[in-house]
Design an enzyme around this catalytic site. Structure first.
Site: not given
Ligand code: IMO
Ligand code: MG
Length: 424
Positions: A12, A15, A39-40, A222
Site C-alpha cells: 500500500d 505503487k 489493490g493498486h 505487496q
Molecule cells: P498491495 O499490492 C497490503 C497482507 C494482508 C495480510 C498478509 C497476508 O496493495 O500493496 P494474503 O492475503 O496475501 O495471505 O495476506 O499480507 N497483504 C497486503 N497488505 N497491501 C497488499 O498489496 C497486500 N497483500 C497482502 O493484509 O497481512
Molecule cells: Mg493494498
C-alpha cells in the site's frame, strides 16, 4: 530500460500511482507475483480505478500488459476487471497476455484460506483470497495452471486428483462438506475458453521484446516486509515480493534488469497482523488514518499507521537493490508540528542499528526517534521541488541520506499532476 518497481514497506505504498506514471515511458508492463490480494489504485481525472490482478498500465493505450507465471490468478476476479475496463471503453483485446504457467486460484483455495485463518491462534490477517493455499499447491506440485484449464482431459484429471485428497481434509479436519467436481470443472473450463486468446508464453514474449529494445516495467505487488523470505514471517504473503521475484515470476534474466525503484510512503502503514515498531498511539493513529484515508483497497480494512522507519526501509533498499525512491503521500504529513523518524531500536538495553531478523526482537523493540520540525499546510500544492517548505526538503534529504538512495519522485496527492519529479 527495464525497471522493477517494488514496495519497500508493508504494501500500500502507492505503487499503482507510480506504475501509472512510469507506464507512459515503457512498452510492456508485467505483474510477476501475488494475486488479487493486491489493490493498486490509479486516479485519472475524476475516475478512480482499483486493480487487483490487471497490470495498472492497462489504462495506457498501446501498452502490452502481461500477467506473468509468478502470479496466482482468480479467474472470476480477472474476468470482472476485464469487463470493467471494457465497460469504461478501454479496449484490452490485443494488449493482455496471461502466462500459461500461472497458477489458478480454485474455490477450495479461497475457502481453505479462510478456514485456516479462523482456526489459527495467531492470525495472519490474510485477505482470504486463496493466495497462500494456491502457492502452497504450486510448491507441493499439485497446482492447476492456466494451460491446464485449456485442456478438458488434463484439467479433469488434475481436478479429480486434487478433490480426492482435499475433500477428505475439508470434511475430516474442517467439518466442511467439500467441493463438487462437476460445478468447478464446468465453471473453470468456461474460464479457460474466455481466457484462451490471452494465454501465452509470456516469458518468450518479454524476451523477444527485450531483443527488440523495448522497455519493460515490472510491477511489484505487496511490499518487502510481506515477502515470504524477508518479510515479518509468518505475517507475510506467500510470494517473493522483493525485486528478485521479478525474474522468477516473469522468465526474464537478472542481467536484463537495468534499475530497481523502491516506493515508500512518507510514513508507514500495515494491514493485517504482525509486529510494527513505529505504530502510532491509538488516538494519533486514528487521526492519521483519517487524514491519509488509510483503508485497504482490497478489503476495506483500516490500515495501521506509524512513523517512517529508517531501519526497515534501508534494509529494504539493500534487499531490492533500489537505487531510486518514490516517496508517496508526503502531503499527509502537512500541518504536523513535529515529525518522528525512527533511526534505531532499543532492545534489551542495546541499541540496534539494523532491522532485526529475530522475530521476538522485532516484536519487542522500542523505536528511537529523531525529531524533525514539521511544515504548515498550504492552499496550493507544490509543483516542483523548489515549492516545498524548507523543513519538507530537510525531511526528504534525511530520507535520501539515511536510505542511501536518490529520491526521484515525491507525491503530494492522488491526481496525476500531484507527482513531483526531482532533478536527477
Ligand atoms: P498491495 O499490492 C497490503 C497482507 C494482508 C495480510 C498478509 C497476508 O496493495 O500493496 P494474503 O492475503 O496475501 O495471505 O495476506 O499480507 N497483504 C497486503 N497488505 N497491501 C497488499 O498489496 C497486500 N497483500 C497482502 O493484509 O497481512
Ligand atoms: Mg493494498
Amino acid at each position: 530500460m527495464n525497471m522493477v518497481l517494488v514496495g519497500i514497506q508493508w504494501g500500500d505504498e502507492g505503487k499503482g500511482k507510480v506504475i501509472d506514471i512510469l507506464s507512459r515511458k515503457v512498452d510492456y508492463i508485467v505483474r510477476y507475483q501475488g494475486g488479487n490480494n493486491a489493490g493498486h489504485t490509479v486516479v485519472v481525472g475524476s475516475k478512480e480505478y482499483i486493480f487487483h490482478l490487471m497490470p495498472s498500465g492497462i489504462l495506457h493505450e498501446n501498452k502490452i500488459c502481461c500477467i506473468g507465471n509468478g502470479v496466482v490468478i482468480d479467474p472470476a476476479v480477472l474476468l470482472e476487471e476485464i469487463r470493467g475496463l471494457e465497460n469504461a471503453g478501454i479496449s484490452i483485446n490485443s494488449r493482455l497476455r496471461i502466462s500459461s504457467l500461472a497458477h489458478v486460484i480454485m474455490p477450495y483455495h479461497r475457502i481453505l484460506d479462510q478456514l485456516r485463518e479462523t482456526k489459527r491462534k495467531h492470525k495472519i490477517g490474510t485477505t482470504g483470497r486463496g493466495i497462500g493455499p494456491c502457492y502452497a499447491d504450486k510448491i507441493s506440485r499439485c497446482g492447476i495452471r492456466m494451460a491446464d484449464i485449456l485442456s478438458p482431459k488434463v484439467f479433469a484429471e488434475k481436478l479429480k486428483d486434487n478433490l480426492k485428497e482435499k475433500n477428505e481434509i475439508f470434511r475430516k479436519v474442517y467439518g466442511h462438506k467439500g467441493f463438487n467436481f462437476n460445478s468447478i470443472y464446468r465453471q473453470y473450463l468456461n474460464y479457460g475458453k474466455i481466457f484462451s486468446p490471452y494465454i501465452s508464453n509470456t516469458a518468450a514474449i518479454l524476451n523477444r521484446a527485450i531483443e527488440l529494445k523495448k522497455d519493460i516495467l515490472f510491477e511489484g505487488a505487496q511490499g518487502t516486509y510481506l515477502d515470504i523470505d524477508f518479510g515479518t514471517y509468518p505475517f507475510v504473503t506467500s510470494s517473493s515480493t522483493t525485486s528478485g521475484g521479478a525474474c522468477t515470476g516473469s522468465g526474464v534474466s537478472p542481467v536484463k534488469i537495468d534499475k530497481v525503484i523502491g516506493v515508500a510512503k512518507a510514513y508507514t502503514t500495515r494491514v493485517g497482523e504482525g509486529p510494527f515498531p513505529t505504530e502510532f498511539p491509538i488516538k494519533f493513529g486514528e487521526f492519521m488514518r483519517k487524514k491519509g484515508n488509510e483503508f485497504g483497497a482490497t478489503t476495506g480494512r483500516p490500515r495501521r499507521c506509524g512513523w517512517f522507519d529508517v531501519l526497515m526501509a534501508r534494509e529494504a533498499v539493500m534487499l531490492n537493490g533500489a537505487s531510486e525512491l518514490a516517496i508517496m503521500k508526503m502531503d499527509i504529513l502537512d500541518g504536523l508540528k513535529k515529525i518522528n523518524l525512527c533511526i534505531s531500536y532499543r532492545y534489551k538495553g542495546k541499541l540496534l542499528k539494523e532491522f532485526p531478523q529475530d522475530f521476538k526482537a522485532l516484536s519487542n523493540v522500542k523505536p528511537v526517534y529523531r525529531e524533525v520540525s514539521g511544515w504548515p499546510e498550504t492552499l496550493t500544492k507544490p509543483r516542483s521541488y523548489r515549492d516545498f517548505h524548507p523543513n519538507a526538503k530537510t525531511y526528504l534529504k534525511m530520507l535520501s541520506d539515511m536510505l542511501r538512495a536518490k529520491i526521484s519522485m515525491v507525491s503530494v496527492g492522488s491526481a496525476r499532476e500531484d507527482t513531483i519529479f526531482l532533478d536527477s
